[in-house]
Design an enzyme around this catalytic site. Sequence first.
Site, PDB file in Angstrom:
ATOM      1  N   SER A 100      -9.134  -0.064 -14.301  1.00 18.22           N
ATOM      2  CA  SER A 100      -8.987  -1.352 -13.642  1.00 18.22           C
ATOM      3  C   SER A 100      -9.198  -1.312 -12.135  1.00 18.22           C
ATOM      4  CB  SER A 100      -7.596  -1.915 -13.934  1.00 18.22           C
ATOM      5  OG  SER A 100      -7.335  -1.909 -15.309  1.00 18.22           O
ATOM      6  N   HIS A 136      -4.199  -2.219  -8.792  1.00 17.55           N
ATOM      7  CA  HIS A 136      -5.235  -3.233  -8.609  1.00 17.55           C
ATOM      8  C   HIS A 136      -5.533  -3.456  -7.132  1.00 17.55           C
ATOM      9  CE1 HIS A 136      -3.568  -4.894 -12.648  1.00 17.55           C
ATOM     10  NE2 HIS A 136      -4.325  -3.826 -12.820  1.00 17.55           N
TER      11      HIS A 136
END
Length: 268
Positions: A131, A182
Amino acid sequence: MGTPLHLQILERPVTSILITLCTSVWAWLNHKQLGYQDVGLSHELVVQNKQFWRLVSSQLSHVDLVHLLFNMTSLWSLGGYEQGGKNSSLVLQQSLWLLVGAGLICLAIYHGLIHILHKEQYRNVTAVGYSAVIFGWMALLSARGISNFSIFGLVQLPMSLAPFGALAITSIIVPRASFVGHLSGILMGYFMAYVIYDITTDLWCSLALLALLLLSVGYSLRDSMSMPALTIPSMPNFTTPTSTTPSDDDIESGAHIALLSSQQNSRH
């Protein structure tokens, strides 16, 4: 009719290879019943125990199938940037920079949280998933002026909003997904776009980064194998004897990770 799948694969060779690699790693981990602590990224294991190979293994690994599917769907959407193979070499180079840079930024944030803000719970937070690289690509492409992006195939956003829109949606859908992981990808993407873009597009600089990464990984693997306290049946099983499965406070760094607790008693 749209473009046949086999032609889309040929138009996105690097993306297709990465999806195949991540899927193969997921299948292998599940077959071997390995878990988060076996291949995940944490401050304790990488900084303290010098297991630098986790910078790579953690980001190519997924434990949960839903997490894998969401990440690979997002990666496939971003693969259009290859433009029929014209940008494939660039995508490969910059994916390497994002993988290494996002991992280092994530560790740096953990380090600050632990030693400056005294948040000791971040010492053993274990992160996995591709991610951070995906969020990095969103930030990089938004800075380079790419027009729009489909989030999980559900929402069309202007690319300038995609990194933060995806971050907000992920936080709502999967509250346990790692904000730090993230954010690290987003920061690296913007850093590449505005500060070191020319370096990341230079083949020799990218080869130098790859060589440095391989040397670091090789050193850490050799060091892990030389420790008499460890039994190593296969490469990723370099967990220290005191390692435990992630606690309820641990956060997994995939963009769409779900059901962490269902995996805690099995493997990575």
